[in-house]
Every structure is written in structure tokens, then in C-alpha cells.
Design a protein around this motif. Structure first.
Motif, PDB file in Angstrom:
ATOM      1  N   PRO A  72      51.020  12.311  21.321  1.00  0.00           N
ATOM      2  CA  PRO A  72      51.611  13.277  22.261  1.00  0.00           C
ATOM      3  C   PRO A  72      51.578  12.778  23.700  1.00  0.00           C
ATOM      4  O   PRO A  72      50.954  11.761  24.016  1.00  0.00           O
ATOM      5  N   LEU A  73      52.244  13.524  24.566  1.00  0.00           N
ATOM      6  CA  LEU A  73      52.298  13.165  25.982  1.00  0.00           C
ATOM      7  C   LEU A  73      50.896  13.099  26.584  1.00  0.00           C
ATOM      8  O   LEU A  73      50.023  13.898  26.229  1.00  0.00           O
ATOM      9  N   ALA A  80      46.787   6.095  31.233  1.00  0.00           N
ATOM     10  CA  ALA A  80      47.707   6.584  30.201  1.00  0.00           C
ATOM     11  C   ALA A  80      49.025   7.040  30.809  1.00  0.00           C
ATOM     12  O   ALA A  80      50.101   6.810  30.247  1.00  0.00           O
ATOM     13  N   LEU A  81      48.954   7.687  31.977  1.00  0.00           N
ATOM     14  CA  LEU A  81      50.171   8.124  32.660  1.00  0.00           C
ATOM     15  C   LEU A  81      51.022   6.929  33.061  1.00  0.00           C
ATOM     16  O   LEU A  81      52.247   6.939  32.916  1.00  0.00           O
ATOM     17  N   ARG A  82      50.380   5.880  33.547  1.00  0.00           N
ATOM     18  CA  ARG A  82      51.118   4.688  33.970  1.00  0.00           C
ATOM     19  C   ARG A  82      51.739   3.970  32.779  1.00  0.00           C
ATOM     20  O   ARG A  82      52.859   3.456  32.861  1.00  0.00           O
ATOM     21  N   ALA A  86      56.105  11.569  33.375  1.00  0.00           N
ATOM     22  CA  ALA A  86      55.734  10.258  33.895  1.00  0.00           C
ATOM     23  C   ALA A  86      54.893  10.374  35.167  1.00  0.00           C
ATOM     24  O   ALA A  86      54.262   9.406  35.590  1.00  0.00           O
ATOM     25  N   LYS A  87      54.871  11.556  35.778  1.00  0.00           N
ATOM     26  CA  LYS A  87      54.062  11.791  36.972  1.00  0.00           C
ATOM     27  C   LYS A  87      52.845  12.655  36.667  1.00  0.00           C
ATOM     28  O   LYS A  87      51.792  12.477  37.258  1.00  0.00           O
ATOM     29  N   GLY A  88      53.007  13.612  35.782  1.00  0.00           N
ATOM     30  CA  GLY A  88      51.906  14.531  35.481  1.00  0.00           C
ATOM     31  C   GLY A  88      51.894  15.735  36.392  1.00  0.00           C
ATOM     32  O   GLY A  88      51.805  16.864  35.954  1.00  0.00           O
ATOM     33  N   ASP A  89      51.989  15.502  37.704  1.00  0.00           N
ATOM     34  CA  ASP A  89      52.160  16.593  38.669  1.00  0.00           C
ATOM     35  C   ASP A  89      52.828  16.038  39.917  1.00  0.00           C
ATOM     36  O   ASP A  89      53.019  14.826  40.053  1.00  0.00           O
ATOM     37  N   ASP A  90      53.190  16.925  40.848  1.00  0.00           N
ATOM     38  CA  ASP A  90      53.985  16.510  42.008  1.00  0.00           C
ATOM     39  C   ASP A  90      53.211  15.669  43.015  1.00  0.00           C
ATOM     40  O   ASP A  90      53.812  15.096  43.932  1.00  0.00           O
TER      41      ASP A  90
END
Length: 221
Positions: free
Chosen positions: A105-106, A115-117, A199-203
């Protein structure tokens, strides 16, 4: 062009309208060597309306990683029809379903920066890098603004992007949310408020397109 040239351009263009900045850039570098990137995030219609009023044929690059919300896909379709965009859509080599099957999953744990990168490298940086190689622009127009997060406060209207080897132009860089909202109302343009970029997770994070760490992933592809 030297760093001193870029600094002088930023001085000269400070306080100019987005339209003036875009026209200056197209005159200096050529409209046939320019692209616009978009993610159809909030206020995207402002940027795309301004650009296409000046050059309706300029390529609009959208990286569709397959994880946008339904409202964002509907918004993109509405803007495409409204402005008749020269939309160039690039997607990852893996579909969202295939990525999930292979990698799970994401990566929603915002503390796991690695993991986000890795997700961004696979689903956003790879297709963006491929698009830049194929389209071969010298100028990359973006809609980023200094108020969006702390990282972007260090930018300016013009810079040279050493990752993608292009001049990056941010015509709306100094605009506030109030200015953006007023433009939407004045021109009767829609907005998208349900946007989310995994791809960012949050702003407050970056997907990599506007960071130096992207080089690590792009050049090993």
C-alpha cells in the motif's frame, strides 16, 4: 547564462505581473522551447488560464501517477475542455495496481521519508524525467508560490534547475491565496479542493521535482 544574470533577471522582474513574466520568458527563450507543468492541485486553473491566454499551444505536462482522487481527474477533464489545453500526459511504467501488488500500500507513514521518496522516484520522478528528455524544453514554467510551504520560500521567480537542466520560471511566485481566489472569481474558473499527492504525503513536503535530492533517483534510472 551566469548566476549573476539570473539574479539580475529576478531583480528586473520583481513586481511584474505573471503575464509580463511569461511574455518576457517566451521572448527571451522562445515559445517552442517552453513547457508548463501541472498537477491539477488547488488554484491550477489560475496558472493555466494565464499561460494559455498568452500561448494557447504551449505544451502542458501532467504526470498522472494513477493515485489522484476522483475529483482531481474530473477537475483535470473540466479544465482541459474549458481551456483546450495542449495536454501532454505521462504516466509511470508501472500502473498503480501493479505497484501496489509488488510493493504494498501507499507509504502513508509521514515519518518514513525514505519510503515517500522511493514512491515518488518510481511514480513521479521517473515519468517526469522521461518527459523532459523527450520534450527537450529549455524553459519550465511552474505554478509554485512562496506561501505554499517553508521549502519554497527560498526560491524566486527564476532559477536554473540543475536536475533537469532547464530554466525554471515561477510567474505566480509572489501571489497570495487571496489573489488566486480573486482571479478564479473574476474569470469564473473552477477550483479543486480535494487534491492529495501521495508522492508528498502532505503540503509541507516536496515530491522531489523541486528538490536537489531528486538527482539521486533520476540518475540511477
Amino acid at each position: 547564462m551566469s548566476e549573476e544574470d539570473i539574479q539580475q533577471w529576478n531583480i528586473d522582474l520583481h513586481g511584474k505581473s505573471p503575464e509580463e513574466i511569461i511574455r518576457w520568458s517566451l521572448n527571451r527563450f522562445g515559445s517552442d522551447k517552453s513547457i508548463v507543468s501541472t498537477s491539477f492541485r488547488p488554484y491550477t486553473a489560475v496558472f493555466l488560464h494565464i499561460v494559455t491566454q498568452i500561448n494557447p499551444f504551449i505544451p502542458i505536462l501532467w504526470i498522472d501517477h494513477g493515485y489522484n482522487r476522483a475529483s482531481t481527474y474530473k477537475y483535470a477533464d473540466k479544465i482541459q475542455q474549458l481551456l483546450n489545453l495542449n495536454l501532454q500526459v505521462y504516466s509511470p511504467r508501472l500502473t498503480a495496481a501493479r505497484r501496489d501488488a509488488l510493493f504494498g500500500p501507499l507509504p502513508i507513514n509521514l515519518d518514513n521519508e525514505s519510503a515517500l521518496r522511493e514512491f515518488s522516484a518510481l511514480m513521479k520522478l521517473e515519468p517526469f524525467s522521461r518527459a523532459m528528455k523527450e520534450l527537450k524544453p529549455q524553459v519550465w514554467f511552474t505554478g509554485i508560490r512562496r506561501t505554499e510551504n517553508s521549502h519554497r520560500k527560498s526560491f524566486d521567480t527564476i532559477s536554473f534547475d540543475s536536475t533537469f537542466h532547464v530554466f525554471k520560471i515561477n510567474p505566480l511566485f509572489y501571489w497570495t491565496d487571496e489573489q488566486m481566489s480573486s482571479y478564479l472569481i473574476e474569470h469564473n474558473l473552477p477550483n479543486e479542493l480535494d487534491y492529495f499527492d501521495p508522492a508528498k504525503g502532505d503540503d509541507q513536503r516536496e515530491c522531489g521535482l523541486h528538490t536537489s535530492w531528486a538527482k539521486k533517483y533520476i540518475y540511477k534510472q
